[in-house]
Scaffold this motif. Structure first.
Motif, mmCIF file in Angstrom:
data_model
loop_
_atom_site.group_PDB
_atom_site.id
_atom_site.type_symbol
_atom_site.label_atom_id
_atom_site.label_comp_id
_atom_site.label_asym_id
_atom_site.label_seq_id
_atom_site.Cartn_x
_atom_site.Cartn_y
_atom_site.Cartn_z
ATOM 1 N N VAL A 136 0.835 -1.205 0.000
ATOM 2 C CA VAL A 136 0.000 0.000 0.000
ATOM 3 C C VAL A 136 0.868 1.252 0.000
ATOM 4 O O VAL A 136 0.616 2.198 -0.747
ATOM 5 C CB VAL A 136 -0.957 -0.009 1.208
ATOM 6 C CG1 VAL A 136 -1.508 1.363 1.466
ATOM 7 C CG2 VAL A 136 -2.092 -0.959 0.951
ATOM 8 N N ARG A 137 1.935 1.246 0.793
ATOM 9 C CA ARG A 137 2.851 2.390 0.787
ATOM 10 C C ARG A 137 3.452 2.595 -0.589
ATOM 11 O O ARG A 137 3.550 3.711 -1.093
ATOM 12 C CB ARG A 137 3.999 2.125 1.760
ATOM 13 C CG ARG A 137 3.722 2.507 3.156
ATOM 14 C CD ARG A 137 4.901 2.044 3.950
ATOM 15 N NE ARG A 137 5.447 3.096 4.755
ATOM 16 C CZ ARG A 137 6.564 2.972 5.454
ATOM 17 N NH1 ARG A 137 7.257 1.874 5.383
ATOM 18 N NH2 ARG A 137 6.980 3.949 6.189
ATOM 19 N N MET A 154 2.211 1.692 -3.453
ATOM 20 C CA MET A 154 1.187 2.197 -4.360
ATOM 21 C C MET A 154 0.967 3.684 -4.143
ATOM 22 O O MET A 154 0.853 4.443 -5.097
ATOM 23 C CB MET A 154 -0.133 1.461 -4.126
ATOM 24 C CG MET A 154 -0.387 0.265 -4.986
ATOM 25 S SD MET A 154 0.010 0.507 -6.687
ATOM 26 C CE MET A 154 -1.572 0.896 -7.371
ATOM 27 N N ILE A 155 0.875 4.119 -2.865
ATOM 28 C CA ILE A 155 0.551 5.515 -2.593
ATOM 29 C C ILE A 155 1.625 6.425 -3.188
ATOM 30 O O ILE A 155 1.328 7.380 -3.911
ATOM 31 C CB ILE A 155 0.405 5.754 -1.082
ATOM 32 C CG1 ILE A 155 -0.875 5.094 -0.584
ATOM 33 C CG2 ILE A 155 0.356 7.243 -0.776
ATOM 34 C CD1 ILE A 155 -0.959 4.991 0.901
ATOM 35 N N PHE A 156 2.904 6.092 -2.937
ATOM 36 C CA PHE A 156 3.952 6.950 -3.473
ATOM 37 C C PHE A 156 4.005 6.861 -4.994
ATOM 38 O O PHE A 156 4.219 7.866 -5.677
ATOM 39 C CB PHE A 156 5.296 6.604 -2.849
ATOM 40 C CG PHE A 156 5.478 7.257 -1.523
ATOM 41 C CD1 PHE A 156 5.807 8.598 -1.447
ATOM 42 C CD2 PHE A 156 5.278 6.560 -0.356
ATOM 43 C CE1 PHE A 156 5.949 9.218 -0.238
ATOM 44 C CE2 PHE A 156 5.421 7.172 0.862
ATOM 45 C CZ PHE A 156 5.763 8.504 0.932
ATOM 46 N N LEU A 206 1.511 6.397 -6.928
ATOM 47 C CA LEU A 206 0.391 7.147 -7.499
ATOM 48 C C LEU A 206 0.626 8.640 -7.398
ATOM 49 O O LEU A 206 0.261 9.390 -8.310
ATOM 50 C CB LEU A 206 -0.908 6.760 -6.798
ATOM 51 C CG LEU A 206 -1.342 5.335 -7.106
ATOM 52 C CD1 LEU A 206 -2.536 4.956 -6.276
ATOM 53 C CD2 LEU A 206 -1.661 5.211 -8.570
#
Lengths: 498, 134
Positions: free
Chosen positions: A165-166, A168-170, A172
């Motif tokens: 998830v981390r 993906m967030i960065f 994105l």
């Protein structure tokens, strides 16, 4: 038109076809499809490299025979095919070396999906290497992000989920900024293909109109790709993602994917924006400063890490700093050093990840430094590979890691304050490298009493280490004899920056 | 500086762009700073909507019509630019797939930990690390 000119397109479409076919195959068959795909792709890219280098030429390939301002294009030259060859080969070695871990880490009913994602990642990387269209670049950045996140998350387990998830967030945030930069560029110039964009931007910059908007667009694209590549201070996702993934994924993520984004940034700097405009916009200095900061701070973080794989991943973040520092220096000599750095890191880092996983296996799965003491005696091939990788990362002459450091240092002279920043960062980073890599390498060979250790079957160790050994031999060959590669890169630069 | 002031003078006429960029900024800061995973996903979609609004707006030219030939009019001056619309469509596809992936990861995290707050997840992670060391 020579038949070889179709090969860049073949590598992309072949991997997309393989991904679809693998989806319905059994798990073992899909693995061999991926291996075959990556081998074929390596051969095709080598053919393109030989073709471009012998004829001293680059070519564009029209998709669907729509001419330039409307259609979509691929472009291939020495650099593009060299990078594509490197990516395909390193991915092949990573999955061969990590296949046994994949079988252990990934649930049985999901295993064929892992190989689908390997095929898709390869398709995205080939497209990033060869595309001549900035929006296609964006689309394949996202394909690469999704596929690599799946490669990471497929391992299962809570901490891997949080790491993905981390990641993906960065990723994105990075692709959002990049897309905004693309939209700005498109609305100022009205083009999406690289050659047309370059003409329009050079014209506008000479004109003096839209300078502020253009600077913002260049900044957005560079920062977006820098975040995706894991440049300091946006590297927080990198150690958890690269360190927690299954071995093959670690090798692919740090050895290849990061460089895919970086190579797209190099293409944007040299073929879209133009290095003069990039220099004048001031973004260059930002990359230099953050690159230098990454070299120092991420190496320091690696010294402080307690787990082997986290340490190796932090060292990746520091090595990425070297590459951005080279882009920030902006000369041709520095660009050659960047390519040497890309090649050296892509060959060394997957080998280090393979070796660390093997060493962990021989310590019953532990990777704190206390358990690793003397692990080299139990698992000799992995210990040997880790030592070679560590010496290369430190930059001992004869090993491949020495070559980019030498080129960076000799490119740095005569650049005012930049000279001191670059040389200082090189010295500090190398000293910190000595501290953590040589310390670990020596720890592996300490004599220990092995009576109370978990038993480890050393027979299959050499077979598992074979892909790593191939990477090591190639690295040593380049480290001993770097002149032919330097010549090839010179030729590439002449074609690339034309 | 002068260029910046000129841009600001044009702001009332370019309010669509201003709105789009503000949406983008809101979405980006939600994605970065919200401590709840679901809000992060919402921020991602707001950010993408901002970009698509900007792109769609750049393609529209006042007083012209959709680029579908009717009554045999083929002059370029009658139609808007269709390329941004194509880019927006592609972007929407990308955005949907990324959102789907993020949501599926979020669901799996909630199933494992029964929480969506990032701070709580980090506290759990640091506790594990301490446990590992001891």
């Amino acid at each position: 038109m020579s038949f070889v000119q179709n090969f860049p397109f073949f590598t992309i479409i072949l991997s997309l076809i393989c991904a679809v076919v693998s989806f319905v195959l059994s798990k073992n068959a899909s693995k061999w499809v991926s291996v075959a795909l990556l081998s074929i792709s390596s051969v095709l890219n080598l053919a393109v490299l030989v073709y471009c280098s012998q004829n001293n030429t680059d070519f564009t390939y029209m998709m669907g025979h729509f001419p330039a301002p409307w259609g979509n294009e691929l472009a291939a030259g020495v650099f593009e095919s060299l990078m594509a060859l490197l990516f395909a080969f390193v991915m092949l070695m990573s999955i061969l070396g990590g296949a046994s871990h994949v079988e252990h880490d990934v649930a049985k009913q999901r295993r064929h999906l892992y190989w689908v994602m390997v095929d898709l990642t390869h398709a995205a990387l080939m497209a990033l290497c060869y595309t001549n269209d900035i929006f296609t670049g964006y689309v394949f950045i996202e394909v690469c992000t999704i596929a690599s996140c799946a490669l990471l998350a497929v391992r299962g387990g809570g901490r891997v989920l949080i790491a993905s998830v981390r990641y993906m967030i960065f990723a994105l945030v990075g692709s959002g900024l990049f897309l905004m930069g693309v939209v700005f560029t498109y609305s100022i110039t009205g083009h999406l293909l690289f050659p047309q964009l370059r003409e329009a931007i050079a014209l506008l910059w000479r004109d003096g109109s839209y300078r502020l908007s253009m600077t913002v667009a260049i900044g957005l694209m560079s920062v977006g790709l820098a975040i995706k590549a894991g440049l300091f201070p946006f590297h927080f996702w990198l150690p958890s993602a690269h360190g927690r993934a299954t071995t093959a994924t670690s090798g692919i993520l740090s050895g290849v994917i990061v460089k895919g984004y970086l190579f797209l940034l190099i293409k944007i700097i040299y073929r879209v924006v133009g290095v003069e405009v990039f220099h004048a916009s001031g973004v260059q200095n930002v990359l230099l400063i953050f690159g230098v900061a990454a070299m120092v701070f991420c190496s320091a973080a690696a010294v402080g890490s307690r787990r082997l794989k986290t340490m190796v991943a932090y060292s990746s973040a520091a090595q990425i700093g070297y590459m951005f520092m080279g882009l920030g220096m902006g000369t041709e000599a520095a660009l050659i050093a960047v390519f040497f750095q890309i090649i050296s890191h892509a060959l060394t880092k997957p080998m280090l990840f393979l070796a660390s996983s093997s060493l962990m296996d021989s310590c019953g799965g532990h990777q704190d430094f206390r358990s690793l003491r003397g692990a080299g005696h139990r698992n000799k091939p992995a210990g040997f590979l880790f030592t070679v990788g560590a010496l290369s990362m430190v930059g001992i002459p004869m090993f491949i890691g020495f070559i980019p450091k030498l080129h960076f240092a000799s490119a740095a002279f005569g650049m005012g304050w930049r000279t001191w920043a670059v040389l200082g960062a090189l010295v500090i980073s190398t000293l910190l490298n000595v501290l953590y890599f040589l310390y670990t390498a020596m720890l592996l060979w300490l004599p220990v009493n092995d009576d109370n250790r978990p038993s480890f079957n050393g027979k299959s160790a050499w077979r598992h280490a074979a892909p790593g050994l191939a990477l090591a031999v190639l690295g040593m060959a380049i480290g001993l004899q770097s002149a032919p590669l330097a010549q090839l890169l010179q030729q590439g630069i002449a074609l690339f920056c034309r | 500086m002068q260029e910046l002031l000129n841009h600001l003078n044009n702001l009332p006429f370019n309010y669509e762009e201003a709105v789009a960029v503000i949406l983008f900024a809101i979405g980006l800061s939600m994605l970065l700073f919200c401590r709840n995973l679901l809000k992060k996903v919402i921020g991602l979609d707001v950010m993408d909507a901002g970009i698509f609004l900007l792109l769609a707006d750049r393609g529209y030219i006042t007083g012209r019509t959709v680029p579908i030939i009717v009554d045999g009019v083929t002059e370029m001056e009658y139609y808007i630019n269709p390329i941004p619309a194509g880019l927006v469509l592609t972007g929407i596809v990308v955005s949907v797939s990324v959102t789907a992936l993020m949501l599926s990861l979020t669901v799996r995290i909630y199933k494992t930990y029964r929480t969506l707050e990032i701070d709580k997840l980090y506290i759990m992670m640091t506790n594990w690390r301490k446990g590992e060391r001891e």
